[in-house]
Design a protein around this motif. Sequence first.
Motif, PDB file in Angstrom:
ATOM      1  N   ALA A 110       0.946  -1.276  -0.244  1.00 56.14           N
ATOM      2  CA  ALA A 110       0.052   0.055   0.023  1.00 56.14           C
ATOM      3  C   ALA A 110       1.019   1.156   0.062  1.00 56.14           C
ATOM      4  O   ALA A 110       1.687   1.555   1.016  1.00 56.14           O
ATOM      5  N   PHE A 111       0.849   1.871  -1.077  1.00 54.61           N
ATOM      6  CA  PHE A 111       1.510   3.290  -1.291  1.00 54.61           C
ATOM      7  C   PHE A 111       0.473   4.401  -1.317  1.00 54.61           C
ATOM      8  O   PHE A 111       0.537   5.239  -0.548  1.00 54.61           O
ATOM      9  N   SER A 112      -0.388   4.122  -2.437  1.00 49.99           N
ATOM     10  CA  SER A 112      -1.251   5.239  -2.693  1.00 49.99           C
ATOM     11  C   SER A 112      -2.366   5.749  -1.916  1.00 49.99           C
ATOM     12  O   SER A 112      -2.538   5.048  -0.895  1.00 49.99           O
ATOM     13  N   GLU A 113      -2.485   7.103  -1.941  1.00 55.25           N
ATOM     14  CA  GLU A 113      -3.464   7.697  -0.800  1.00 55.25           C
ATOM     15  C   GLU A 113      -4.100   8.826  -1.713  1.00 55.25           C
ATOM     16  O   GLU A 113      -3.995   9.012  -2.726  1.00 55.25           O
ATOM     17  N   GLY A 117      -0.796  10.127  -5.341  1.00 53.32           N
ATOM     18  CA  GLY A 117      -0.935   9.102  -6.579  1.00 53.32           C
ATOM     19  C   GLY A 117       0.397   9.077  -7.161  1.00 53.32           C
ATOM     20  O   GLY A 117       1.181   8.350  -6.734  1.00 53.32           O
ATOM     21  N   SER A 118       0.511   9.776  -8.308  1.00 53.61           N
ATOM     22  CA  SER A 118       1.887   9.687  -8.834  1.00 53.61           C
ATOM     23  C   SER A 118       2.811  10.442  -7.953  1.00 53.61           C
ATOM     24  O   SER A 118       4.072  10.186  -8.073  1.00 53.61           O
ATOM     25  N   ASP A 119       2.602  11.479  -7.192  1.00 55.93           N
ATOM     26  CA  ASP A 119       3.871  12.009  -6.335  1.00 55.93           C
ATOM     27  C   ASP A 119       3.514  11.501  -4.934  1.00 55.93           C
ATOM     28  O   ASP A 119       2.925  11.580  -4.115  1.00 55.93           O
ATOM     29  N   LYS A 141      -5.335   3.630  -0.879  1.00 50.88           N
ATOM     30  CA  LYS A 141      -6.282   3.450  -1.773  1.00 50.88           C
ATOM     31  C   LYS A 141      -5.873   2.752  -2.915  1.00 50.88           C
ATOM     32  O   LYS A 141      -4.666   2.581  -2.962  1.00 50.88           O
ATOM     33  N   TRP A 142      -6.662   1.836  -3.503  1.00 57.84           N
ATOM     34  CA  TRP A 142      -6.631   1.075  -4.617  1.00 57.84           C
ATOM     35  C   TRP A 142      -5.374  -0.013  -4.363  1.00 57.84           C
ATOM     36  O   TRP A 142      -4.259  -0.177  -5.224  1.00 57.84           O
ATOM     37  N   VAL A 143      -5.369  -0.457  -3.288  1.00 54.65           N
ATOM     38  CA  VAL A 143      -4.480  -1.479  -2.789  1.00 54.65           C
ATOM     39  C   VAL A 143      -5.034  -2.972  -3.414  1.00 54.65           C
ATOM     40  O   VAL A 143      -5.829  -3.398  -3.161  1.00 54.65           O
ATOM     41  N   GLY A 347       3.636   3.299 -11.583  1.00 59.55           N
ATOM     42  CA  GLY A 347       4.212   4.597 -12.321  1.00 59.55           C
ATOM     43  C   GLY A 347       3.310   4.821 -13.841  1.00 59.55           C
ATOM     44  O   GLY A 347       3.397   3.685 -14.554  1.00 59.55           O
ATOM     45  N   SER A 348       2.660   5.677 -13.813  1.00 54.26           N
ATOM     46  CA  SER A 348       1.648   5.856 -15.324  1.00 54.26           C
ATOM     47  C   SER A 348       2.553   6.125 -16.398  1.00 54.26           C
ATOM     48  O   SER A 348       3.667   6.349 -16.350  1.00 54.26           O
ATOM     49  N   ASP A 349       2.131   6.033 -17.446  1.00 51.26           N
ATOM     50  CA  ASP A 349       3.039   6.165 -18.635  1.00 51.26           C
ATOM     51  C   ASP A 349       3.871   7.636 -18.621  1.00 51.26           C
ATOM     52  O   ASP A 349       4.965   7.669 -18.859  1.00 51.26           O
TER      53      ASP A 349
HETATM   54  P1  FAD Z   1      -2.827  11.157 -10.442  1.00 46.59           P
HETATM   55  O1  FAD Z   1      -1.279  11.229  -9.697  1.00 46.59           O
HETATM   56  O2  FAD Z   1      -3.634  12.183 -10.094  1.00 46.59           O
HETATM   57  O3  FAD Z   1      -2.582  11.539 -12.153  1.00 46.59           O
HETATM   58  C1  FAD Z   1      -3.504  11.746 -12.936  1.00 46.59           C
HETATM   59  C2  FAD Z   1      -2.851  11.788 -14.450  1.00 46.59           C
HETATM   60  O4  FAD Z   1      -1.849  13.061 -14.343  1.00 46.59           O
HETATM   61  C3  FAD Z   1      -2.135  10.568 -14.839  1.00 46.59           C
HETATM   62  O5  FAD Z   1      -2.198  10.263 -16.158  1.00 46.59           O
HETATM   63  C4  FAD Z   1      -0.604  11.122 -14.343  1.00 46.59           C
HETATM   64  O6  FAD Z   1       0.140  10.134 -15.269  1.00 46.59           O
HETATM   65  C5  FAD Z   1      -0.691  12.537 -14.882  1.00 46.59           C
HETATM   66  N1  FAD Z   1       0.303  13.295 -14.196  1.00 46.59           N
HETATM   67  C6  FAD Z   1       0.456  13.252 -12.583  1.00 46.59           C
HETATM   68  N2  FAD Z   1       1.354  13.953 -12.472  1.00 46.59           N
HETATM   69  C7  FAD Z   1       2.089  14.249 -13.396  1.00 46.59           C
HETATM   70  C8  FAD Z   1       3.240  15.251 -13.995  1.00 46.59           C
HETATM   71  N3  FAD Z   1       4.258  15.609 -13.286  1.00 46.59           N
HETATM   72  N4  FAD Z   1       3.680  15.158 -15.199  1.00 46.59           N
HETATM   73  C9  FAD Z   1       3.005  14.566 -16.096  1.00 46.59           C
HETATM   74  N5  FAD Z   1       1.915  13.912 -15.858  1.00 46.59           N
HETATM   75  C10 FAD Z   1       1.326  13.854 -14.701  1.00 46.59           C
HETATM   76  N6  FAD Z   1      -1.489   1.761  -5.316  1.00 46.59           N
HETATM   77  C11 FAD Z   1      -0.767   1.161  -4.232  1.00 46.59           C
HETATM   78  O7  FAD Z   1      -0.415   1.713  -3.263  1.00 46.59           O
HETATM   79  N7  FAD Z   1      -0.968  -0.331  -4.265  1.00 46.59           N
HETATM   80  C12 FAD Z   1      -1.483  -0.963  -5.337  1.00 46.59           C
HETATM   81  O8  FAD Z   1      -1.412  -2.299  -5.246  1.00 46.59           O
HETATM   82  C13 FAD Z   1      -2.216  -0.216  -6.209  1.00 46.59           C
HETATM   83  N8  FAD Z   1      -2.720  -1.114  -7.397  1.00 46.59           N
HETATM   84  C14 FAD Z   1      -3.632  -0.391  -8.250  1.00 46.59           C
HETATM   85  C15 FAD Z   1      -4.108  -1.132  -9.137  1.00 46.59           C
HETATM   86  C16 FAD Z   1      -5.135  -0.288 -10.290  1.00 46.59           C
HETATM   87  C17 FAD Z   1      -6.114  -1.265 -11.154  1.00 46.59           C
HETATM   88  C18 FAD Z   1      -5.265   0.991 -10.376  1.00 46.59           C
HETATM   89  C19 FAD Z   1      -6.015   1.812 -11.162  1.00 46.59           C
HETATM   90  C20 FAD Z   1      -4.367   1.659  -9.074  1.00 46.59           C
HETATM   91  C21 FAD Z   1      -3.710   1.187  -8.254  1.00 46.59           C
HETATM   92  N9  FAD Z   1      -2.842   1.766  -7.417  1.00 46.59           N
HETATM   93  C22 FAD Z   1      -2.072   1.050  -6.298  1.00 46.59           C
HETATM   94  C23 FAD Z   1      -2.852   3.353  -7.405  1.00 46.59           C
HETATM   95  C24 FAD Z   1      -1.827   3.707  -8.449  1.00 46.59           C
HETATM   96  O9  FAD Z   1      -0.537   3.526  -8.218  1.00 46.59           O
HETATM   97  C25 FAD Z   1      -2.290   5.451  -8.747  1.00 46.59           C
HETATM   98  O10 FAD Z   1      -3.407   5.145  -9.407  1.00 46.59           O
HETATM   99  C26 FAD Z   1      -1.128   5.722  -9.913  1.00 46.59           C
HETATM  100  O11 FAD Z   1       0.076   5.855  -9.192  1.00 46.59           O
HETATM  101  C27 FAD Z   1      -1.605   7.244 -10.418  1.00 46.59           C
HETATM  102  O12 FAD Z   1      -2.065   7.861  -9.427  1.00 46.59           O
HETATM  103  P2  FAD Z   1      -3.297   8.753  -9.389  1.00 46.59           P
HETATM  104  O13 FAD Z   1      -4.443   7.690  -9.867  1.00 46.59           O
HETATM  105  O14 FAD Z   1      -3.721   9.456  -8.130  1.00 46.59           O
HETATM  106  O15 FAD Z   1      -3.341   9.797 -10.632  1.00 46.59           O
END
Ligand code: FAD
Length: 364
Positions: A110-113, A117-119, A141-143, A347-349
């Motif tokens: 569990a990392f995300s809150e 998210g990305s940060d 969230k989303w664990v 890590g998103s695209d």
């Molecule tokens: P945001 O961080 O809000 O980003 C939204 C959009 O903006 C994205 O396209 C992102 O790439 C873009 N963006 C953000 N910042 C920048 C920037 N600086 N430059 C360019 N673009 C940017 N988390 C866990 O901890 N454990 C898990 O096991 C886990 N499993 C998951 C499984 C699924 C199916 C999903 C959907 C999520 C899961 N997650 C989990 C959470 C996941 O790691 C986050 O959803 C992901 O890191 C993106 O965070 P966010 O959804 O809050 O998007």
Amino acid sequence: VAAAASAVTELVGDRASDWDRAGRLPEDVVRRLGAAGQLTAQIPARYGGPEWSSADSGEFTAHVGSLCSSLRSVMTSQGMAAWTVERLGDPEQASDLLPRLASGGTAAVAFSEPQAGSDLSAIATTVTVDGDTLSLTGRKKWVTAAAYADLFLVVARMGEDGAVVVVPRDAPGVQVRPVADPLGCRAAGHAEVLLDDVRLPLGSLLGGGRQPLSLLVTTALAYGRISVAWGCVGILRACVSAAVDHARSRHQFGRPLGQHQLVARHLADLWTAEQVATRACEYASRRWDENAPDLVTAAVMAKYVSAGHAARGAATAVQVLASAGARDGHLVARAYRDAKLMEIIEGSDEMCQLILADHALSRR
Ligand code: FAD
């Protein structure tokens, strides 16, 4: 690996779509794979694991991914948890936790809150020490795999630094709330994990805690990214096979679809995508097995390449099958939904692009 692959083919059978629709994997499927050590195939033999190389584990992960991305997601979480313990835990923690994870015990990371998210530097879940116990409060969230996990590895803030806390699911103050109706990987057991003044012994801090947050995140994600990347190869393999079978058997305008050049081009692109993703994963796994200095970058690249190809490849497969694949429950429709999520997780695209661009800019 071949024997494990054929056992898992039998275990899953034709049930993946039913599990997807039900939003739940049968508990015995998760436990049986776990008890065979196959959810955490890289755990070293001295801890009771199969000690497969990353390359072998990757091929097996691709096979599971070709059958059921939800099960593969559980495997990724569990493997990431085991790797985090192996890498960051002290010898006593490794000897306690790894044999459990190699024999049917389950864990999620569990990392995300809500605000991280990305940060992940914005993680607000906090661990404080009070005598010989710790207190953990926050909201994750989303664990993935939370629905099945006996343990959570919770990444938290500890003073100026970070810590990974091993939290039993049944500890007082832990609440697990399933994510309703996820877009894809619907049976992967995603959930929110709420932590309200969870009191645990100090021995629950992996390696004593107080490590840089960025190190904790990078360590766990390196494993997770290679695993997801191989899972995407599996999605692509399933899509190639569904699209080719359909293009051979369905006739329009007096010929099989595959003999219409525009459809043939789809097949060429799809197969190329599968091959390119496979090569990127093979490279990342080789660098992992060699403990090479570029393994973190190779993992990011493999994940980026494979997720993009899987998302586009699954869309192509739906295009080739058209109405035959355009319904809930069809393999290519499930692949289409599952693959899109692969561009978001670990890590998103965009995050991958930023890491790779930094790397490119710092090269001489
Ligand atoms: P945001 O961080 O809000 O980003 C939204 C959009 O903006 C994205 O396209 C992102 O790439 C873009 N963006 C953000 N910042 C920048 C920037 N600086 N430059 C360019 N673009 C940017 N988390 C866990 O901890 N454990 C898990 O096991 C886990 N499993 C998951 C499984 C699924 C199916 C999903 C959907 C999520 C899961 N997650 C989990 C959470 C996941 O790691 C986050 O959803 C992901 O890191 C993106 O965070 P966010 O959804 O809050 O998007």
